[in-house]
Write an enzyme that holds these catalytic residues in place. Structure first.
Site, mmCIF file in Angstrom:
data_model
loop_
_atom_site.group_PDB
_atom_site.id
_atom_site.type_symbol
_atom_site.label_atom_id
_atom_site.label_comp_id
_atom_site.label_asym_id
_atom_site.label_seq_id
_atom_site.Cartn_x
_atom_site.Cartn_y
_atom_site.Cartn_z
ATOM 1 N NE ARG A 78 3.503 0.814 -2.433
ATOM 2 C CZ ARG A 78 2.468 0.992 -1.622
ATOM 3 N NH1 ARG A 78 1.334 1.484 -2.071
ATOM 4 N NH2 ARG A 78 2.564 0.689 -0.353
ATOM 5 C CG HIS A 122 0.739 -3.545 2.117
ATOM 6 N ND1 HIS A 122 0.903 -2.613 1.110
ATOM 7 C CD2 HIS A 122 -0.579 -3.544 2.388
ATOM 8 C CE1 HIS A 122 -0.272 -2.090 0.787
ATOM 9 N NE2 HIS A 122 -1.184 -2.641 1.554
ATOM 10 C CD GLU A 167 -2.833 2.811 3.401
ATOM 11 O OE1 GLU A 167 -3.545 2.045 4.069
ATOM 12 O OE2 GLU A 167 -3.139 3.191 2.265
ATOM 13 C CG ASN A 303 -1.025 4.691 -0.126
ATOM 14 O OD1 ASN A 303 -0.230 4.942 -1.021
ATOM 15 N ND2 ASN A 303 -1.001 3.570 0.562
ATOM 16 C CE1 TYR A 305 -6.173 4.219 -1.328
ATOM 17 C CE2 TYR A 305 -7.506 3.496 -3.170
ATOM 18 C CZ TYR A 305 -6.406 3.339 -2.363
ATOM 19 O OH TYR A 305 -5.535 2.297 -2.592
ATOM 20 C CD GLU A 361 -2.256 1.635 -1.559
ATOM 21 O OE1 GLU A 361 -3.438 1.796 -1.183
ATOM 22 O OE2 GLU A 361 -1.443 0.913 -0.975
HETATM 23 O O1 IFM Z 1 -6.345 -2.425 -0.373
HETATM 24 C C1 IFM Z 1 -5.898 -1.320 0.355
HETATM 25 C C2 IFM Z 1 -4.385 -1.319 0.443
HETATM 26 O O2 IFM Z 1 -3.884 -2.496 0.967
HETATM 27 C C3 IFM Z 1 -3.930 -0.172 1.327
HETATM 28 N N1 IFM Z 1 -4.521 1.079 0.933
HETATM 29 C C4 IFM Z 1 -5.942 1.114 0.658
HETATM 30 C C5 IFM Z 1 -6.337 -0.028 -0.261
HETATM 31 C C6 IFM Z 1 -7.846 0.013 -0.535
HETATM 32 O O3 IFM Z 1 -8.549 -0.099 0.651
#
Ligand code: IFM
Length: 457
Positions: A78, A122, A167, A303, A305, A361
């Site tokens: 990606r 992005h 995002e 995405n 985390y 992500e």
């Molecule tokens: O680095 C970023 C990415 O550009 C977008 N999503 C979160 C990642 C980590 O913060």
């Protein structure tokens, strides 16, 4: 016999990057200035004072990087296109050298059996468009649609997955609310309008995609597909207190539902509209906009985390919430290691759509140490990835249509307001020499891909 956690055949194992974070060459070959070029060149904006002027110098080292991608065995990679390489001023005549760069890259990936997943936006808006009002101006959505149409026309068949936006929450809230990201506006009243124009531009780009490739969604593997990537982080209330519950609902609504509802239910969430209206904010929705935003797409990228734990904080103008320190261990970003974020985020998406989902992500920053022999023994990152991939496997077992998983990130890179100080890569980058070195996690991920899953515990 325990065979470990094996994923469905054809599962798309990938890694992700974004143009500004890796390419460097910020003004090479006719590239125009983006809002991130302007922002990082403004003193005081980036914590370590670094810029993306060189970053990983991927623009000049892309062949080496494609070699790493192929050697890892990635099924998909990606990347994002820098709008300003194609349209230096955001509009007008396309810059052939920019198109050539991405054509060479995509062709090389395909030749190595790696399916490109390409993000159009992005966060790197052309500065020239920012000067005309940026995402606050409705016209920018139409300029984005032109750019998207150009990318589809020239590069469309070279990518398996086309992603309109990455995002939009971050662009709206961090770019225009807190000012932590480019363009650095601190204007909470702009947020909903910016978010609306981003979503509108997404729908217009989907129309451009269908105009190029036909009206019907294509079958996977038989041509490019189009979708969007949302940041979906689970939100938990800090307590049962009604104030915390209410604050949590609004915080979740601002990040997650504000984008999911218009995309999949044709409206903005009432409670979020009421919340922001009370603060004088309102998106400028024109008749017909919601139908454009809700155009059918082929997949949704997620995405995720970590999770966020919210407590009421009436002094926070935006969400009315403050995030409390998480109970568990964290990564170098201060983000709690919470593998169930994968399942909770996917379930949140599934509450809105039955489309195929991708984790576009997931990954972790750590303060990696380079050993005396040059080795990087990042066991903490391996533990993080293993736990999150196991959660992805559980999600599939629960019936979620998860088609792929992308590690953020292929390479250490420019982490926005943190500059070069946070390392997310499977591959270490020495910013003085630009030398790439595989971390132990890269070897581990290569084995996961080869096995199509995790080894037995
Ligand atoms: O680095 C970023 C990415 O550009 C977008 N999503 C979160 C990642 C980590 O913060």
């Amino acid at each position: 016999m325990d065979n470990g956690l094996i994923f469905p055949p054809g599962f798309l194992w990938g890694a992700a990057t974004a143009a500004y974070q890796i390419e460097g060459a910020w003004n090479a070959d006719g590239k125009g200035e983006s809002i991130w070029d302007r922002f990082t060149h403004t003193p005081g904006k980036i914590r370590d004072g670094s810029t993306g002027d060189v970053a990983c110098d991927h623009y000049h080292r892309w062949e080496e990087d494609v070699g790493h991608i192929a050697a890892l065995g990635l099924r998909s990679y990606r990347l994002s296109i820098a709008w300003t390489r194609i349209f230096p001023d955001g509009t007008g005549r396309p810059n052939q050298r920019g198109l050539d760069f991405y054509r060479r890259l995509l062709t090389a990936l395909n030749a190595r059996g790696v399916a490109p997943a390409v993000t159009l936006y992005h966060w790197d808006l052309p500065q020239a468009l920012q000067e005309r009002g940026g995402w606050l101006r409705r016209d920018t959505a139409y300029r984005f649609a032109e750019y998207a149409a150009t990318a589809f026309r020239h590069l469309g068949r070279e990518a398996a997955l086309w992603i309109t936006h990455n995002e939009p929450f971050i662009q709206a809230f961090y770019g225009h609310g807190t000012g932590e990201n480019a363009p650095g506006e601190r204007n909470p009243w702009a947020i909903l309008t910016v978010g609306h124009h981003l979503l509108l531009s997404h729908g217009l780009a989907v129309d451009a995609f269908r105009a190029e490739f036909g009206a019907r969604p294509l079958v996977p593997g038989q041509g490019p597909q189009v979708g969007i990537v949302l940041m979906i982080w689970p939100h938990h209330a800090a307590s049962e207190r009604p104030e915390d519950q209410a604050a949590n609902r609004i915080a979740d609504g601002g990040m997650n539902r504000l984008f999911l509802e218009p995309l999949f239910r044709g409206r903005y969430p009432d409670d979020i509209m009421r919340h922001f209206k009370w603060r004088g904010m309102r998106p400028a929705v024109a008749p017909g906009d919601m139908a454009i935003i809700g155009r059918p797409i082929d997949f949704l990228g997620v995405n995720t985390y970590t999770r966020l734990i919210n407590q009421a904080n009436p002094r926070d103008l935006l969400s009315g919430a403050r995030q409390v320190t998480p109970p568990g261990p964290t990564t170098a970003m201060g983000w709690e290691i919470y593998p169930d974020c994968i399942i909770e985020a996917l379930n949140k998406a599934r509450a809105y759509t039955n489309l195929p989902l991708y984790i576009t992500e997931n990954g972790a920053a750590y303060d990696d140490v380079v050993g005396p022999g040059g080795e990087i023994d990042d066991v903490a990152r391996i533990d993080y990835l293993r736990a999150h991939i196991a959660a992805a496997h559980r999600a599939i077992a629960q019936g979620i249509d998860l088609r792929g998983y992308f590690v953020w990130s292929l390479l250490d890179n420019f982490e926005w307001a943190h500059g070069l100080s946070k390392r997310f890569g499977l591959i270490h980058v020495d910013y003085a020499t630009l030398r790439r070195t595989w971390k132990r996690s890269a070897y581990w991920y290569r084995a996961v891909i080869a096995r199509n899953g995790l080894e037995a515990a």
